[in-house]
Design a protein around this motif. Structure first.
Motif, mmCIF file in Angstrom:
data_model
loop_
_atom_site.group_PDB
_atom_site.id
_atom_site.type_symbol
_atom_site.label_atom_id
_atom_site.label_comp_id
_atom_site.label_asym_id
_atom_site.label_seq_id
_atom_site.Cartn_x
_atom_site.Cartn_y
_atom_site.Cartn_z
ATOM 1 N N GLN A 4 14.212 109.971 67.711
ATOM 2 C CA GLN A 4 14.758 109.581 69.016
ATOM 3 C C GLN A 4 14.925 108.078 69.097
ATOM 4 O O GLN A 4 15.927 107.569 69.613
ATOM 5 N N GLU A 5 13.937 107.341 68.565
ATOM 6 C CA GLU A 5 14.013 105.881 68.572
ATOM 7 C C GLU A 5 15.176 105.399 67.717
ATOM 8 O O GLU A 5 15.914 104.478 68.099
ATOM 9 N N ILE A 6 15.369 106.004 66.555
ATOM 10 C CA ILE A 6 16.472 105.620 65.674
ATOM 11 C C ILE A 6 17.816 105.896 66.353
ATOM 12 O O ILE A 6 18.717 105.048 66.372
ATOM 13 N N LEU A 7 17.966 107.102 66.909
ATOM 14 C CA LEU A 7 19.222 107.470 67.585
ATOM 15 C C LEU A 7 19.496 106.563 68.778
ATOM 16 O O LEU A 7 20.641 106.182 69.035
ATOM 17 N N LYS A 8 18.442 106.225 69.501
ATOM 18 C CA LYS A 8 18.592 105.353 70.671
ATOM 19 C C LYS A 8 19.142 103.995 70.250
ATOM 20 O O LYS A 8 20.053 103.453 70.888
ATOM 21 N N ARG A 9 18.617 103.452 69.158
ATOM 22 C CA ARG A 9 19.084 102.143 68.704
ATOM 23 C C ARG A 9 20.500 102.234 68.122
ATOM 24 O O ARG A 9 21.303 101.310 68.293
ATOM 25 N N GLN A 10 20.799 103.328 67.453
ATOM 26 C CA GLN A 10 22.163 103.523 66.960
ATOM 27 C C GLN A 10 23.137 103.606 68.126
ATOM 28 O O GLN A 10 24.248 103.057 68.064
ATOM 29 N N CYS A 11 22.731 104.280 69.193
ATOM 30 C CA CYS A 11 23.559 104.362 70.397
ATOM 31 C C CYS A 11 23.789 102.967 70.981
ATOM 32 O O CYS A 11 24.907 102.626 71.381
ATOM 33 N N MET A 12 22.744 102.151 71.014
ATOM 34 C CA MET A 12 22.883 100.805 71.564
ATOM 35 C C MET A 12 23.851 99.964 70.740
ATOM 36 O O MET A 12 24.524 99.079 71.269
ATOM 37 N N ASP A 18 23.490 94.482 68.652
ATOM 38 C CA ASP A 18 23.176 94.545 67.223
ATOM 39 C C ASP A 18 21.667 94.690 67.016
ATOM 40 O O ASP A 18 21.015 93.867 66.374
ATOM 41 N N VAL A 19 21.105 95.759 67.545
ATOM 42 C CA VAL A 19 19.655 95.951 67.470
ATOM 43 C C VAL A 19 19.244 96.370 66.061
ATOM 44 O O VAL A 19 19.975 97.104 65.384
ATOM 45 N N PRO A 20 18.082 95.905 65.588
ATOM 46 C CA PRO A 20 17.587 96.341 64.272
ATOM 47 C C PRO A 20 17.118 97.788 64.344
ATOM 48 O O PRO A 20 16.652 98.251 65.389
ATOM 49 N N ILE A 21 17.248 98.507 63.248
ATOM 50 C CA ILE A 21 16.829 99.912 63.186
ATOM 51 C C ILE A 21 15.780 100.059 62.093
ATOM 52 O O ILE A 21 15.991 99.631 60.957
ATOM 53 N N ASP A 22 14.657 100.648 62.449
ATOM 54 C CA ASP A 22 13.534 100.796 61.527
ATOM 55 C C ASP A 22 13.446 102.241 61.053
ATOM 56 O O ASP A 22 13.209 103.152 61.847
ATOM 57 N N TYR A 23 13.641 102.456 59.751
ATOM 58 C CA TYR A 23 13.549 103.797 59.180
ATOM 59 C C TYR A 23 12.191 104.035 58.511
ATOM 60 O O TYR A 23 12.008 105.034 57.828
ATOM 61 N N THR A 24 11.252 103.110 58.688
ATOM 62 C CA THR A 24 9.933 103.260 58.082
ATOM 63 C C THR A 24 9.282 104.548 58.570
ATOM 64 O O THR A 24 9.277 104.841 59.766
ATOM 65 N N VAL A 25 8.721 105.306 57.637
ATOM 66 C CA VAL A 25 8.056 106.550 58.023
ATOM 67 C C VAL A 25 6.819 106.231 58.849
ATOM 68 O O VAL A 25 5.982 105.424 58.455
#
Length: 243
Positions: A4-12, A18-25
């Motif tokens: 949800q956090e990743i999708l939210k930032r992609q939406c932004m 230009d928000v950073p996106i963290d894919y760290t597990v």
């Protein structure tokens, strides 16, 4: 929640931020419903350690906070409006909808966890058979290994021995791993997980039976969302490329 956090930032990003996106597990802290201090597997013990007690997760948002601080007042206001939440809409809501198909489904699934905890008449940890297993089997096992704990409080001892804070995504050291693995083994030898499961079922069983159809429907939605979430975290699905 990570997806949800990743999708939210992609939406932004589609809103020109230009928000950073963290894919760290994200490692899951050891807990089981409302019962803290329980390891669900040896692997969790080794990789997470006493995360609930010792990990400092604030570092994960440093990059995002740094970006937001670069925005002008007007842009920050627009950022907050575009982000929104599940009630007001915006990217936070759109991210949930990408996972659960609708805001209604999202609320239903997320509310289930609160419903279960509310319906439990008492914490499973207080069940007589669980308490007996902790006192008569788990604690002596830990003491024999050199860890003098009172109840399921390995995290408190770990905090004193290894410190209470780690950097974001920093694994536990070898000593903490060894203690956590021994903790898990002592819990397994005392059959704590099964006894806790039995206590949870007794506490909430009547409510679950009465709401079986609703719970099965919500479980199906959750399973679907988990499949989507795994694809999002793996980079195989994005907000812009969602079905």
């Amino acid at each position: 929640m990570q997806a949800q956090e990743i999708l939210k930032r992609q939406c932004m990003r589609t809103k020109s931020f230009d928000v950073p996106i963290d894919y760290t597990v994200v490692t899951v802290p050891q807990s089981y419903v409302d019962v803290g201090g329980v390891f669900r597997s040896k692997e969790e013990a080794k990789t997470v350690g006493y995360n609930t007690q010792t990990a400092d997760l604030t570092g994960r948002n440093i990059a995002l906070d740094a970006y937001v601080n670069t925005l002008s007042n007007s842009e920050r206001n627009r950022y907050e409006q575009e982000m929104g939440d599940l009630d007001t809409g915006g990217c936070a809501a759109q991210a949930y909808i990408a996972l659960f198909e609708s805001a209604e489904n999202t609320r239903a699934v997320l509310d289930t966890f609160d419903d279960v905890i509310r319906e439990q008449s008492s914490s499973a940890i207080e069940a007589p058979d669980v308490q007996a297993a902790i006192k008569d089997e788990y604690m002596p096992c830990m003491k024999k290994a050199g860890y003098d704990v009172r109840g399921l409080r390995g995290g408190e001892l770990a905090g004193k021995k290894f410190g209470r804070h780690r950097k974001w995504n920093e694994p536990p050291n070898d000593e903490e791993k060894a203690m956590a693995v021994r903790d898990y083994q002592c819990q397994a030898d005392a059959n704590l997980m099964q006894r806790i499961n039995n206590a949870l079922e007794r506490n909430v069983g009547t409510w679950m039976v009465a709401n079986e159809a609703m719970l099965l429907e919500r479980h199906e939605k959750l399973q679907q969302a988990r499949e989507i979430a795994n694809e999002v975290i793996a980079g195989k699905r994005s907000y812009e490329a969602r079905d």
